[in-house]
Design a protein around this motif. Structure first.
Motif, PDB file in Angstrom:
ATOM      1  N   SER A  25       7.423  90.306  13.944  1.00  0.00           N
ATOM      2  CA  SER A  25       6.669  89.469  13.019  1.00  0.00           C
ATOM      3  C   SER A  25       7.580  88.880  11.948  1.00  0.00           C
ATOM      4  N   TYR A  26       8.470  89.695  11.414  1.00  0.00           N
ATOM      5  CA  TYR A  26       9.434  89.209  10.423  1.00  0.00           C
ATOM      6  C   TYR A  26      10.313  88.113  11.018  1.00  0.00           C
ATOM      7  N   ALA A  28       9.798  86.152  13.482  1.00  0.00           N
ATOM      8  CA  ALA A  28       9.047  84.952  13.840  1.00  0.00           C
ATOM      9  C   ALA A  28       8.534  84.205  12.619  1.00  0.00           C
ATOM     10  N   GLY A  29       8.613  84.821  11.453  1.00  0.00           N
ATOM     11  CA  GLY A  29       8.070  84.218  10.246  1.00  0.00           C
ATOM     12  C   GLY A  29       9.095  83.448   9.428  1.00  0.00           C
ATOM     13  N   PRO A  30       8.640  82.826   8.364  1.00  0.00           N
ATOM     14  CA  PRO A  30       9.511  82.002   7.526  1.00  0.00           C
ATOM     15  C   PRO A  30      10.565  82.796   6.744  1.00  0.00           C
ATOM     16  N   ASP A  31      10.344  84.068   6.496  1.00  0.00           N
ATOM     17  CA  ASP A  31      11.312  84.872   5.744  1.00  0.00           C
ATOM     18  C   ASP A  31      12.629  85.053   6.477  1.00  0.00           C
ATOM     19  N   GLY A  33      14.041  82.671   8.245  1.00  0.00           N
ATOM     20  CA  GLY A  33      14.512  81.332   8.553  1.00  0.00           C
ATOM     21  C   GLY A  33      16.003  81.118   8.356  1.00  0.00           C
TER      22      GLY A  33
END
Length: 49
Positions: A25-26, A28-31, A33
């Protein structure tokens, strides 16, 4: 044998699907990037001797 293996982990417990899902989840998320070229080990701090 599983109990012995589990006790090697610094967290003192076995890996769960939720542990892996949190990392996925991390990533795949914006954080994440700006994260590149890393190897992540999701093992709870297992120390092999």
């Amino acid at each position: 044998m599983f109990e012995e293996f589990k006790n090697l982990a610094a967290l003192g417990r076995a890996l769960t699907p939720e542990d892996v899902a949190g990392v996925v989840s991390y990533l795949a998320g914006p954080d994440a990037g700006f994260m590149t070229g890393q190897s992540l080990i999701i093992d709870g701090g297992i120390l092999f001797q």
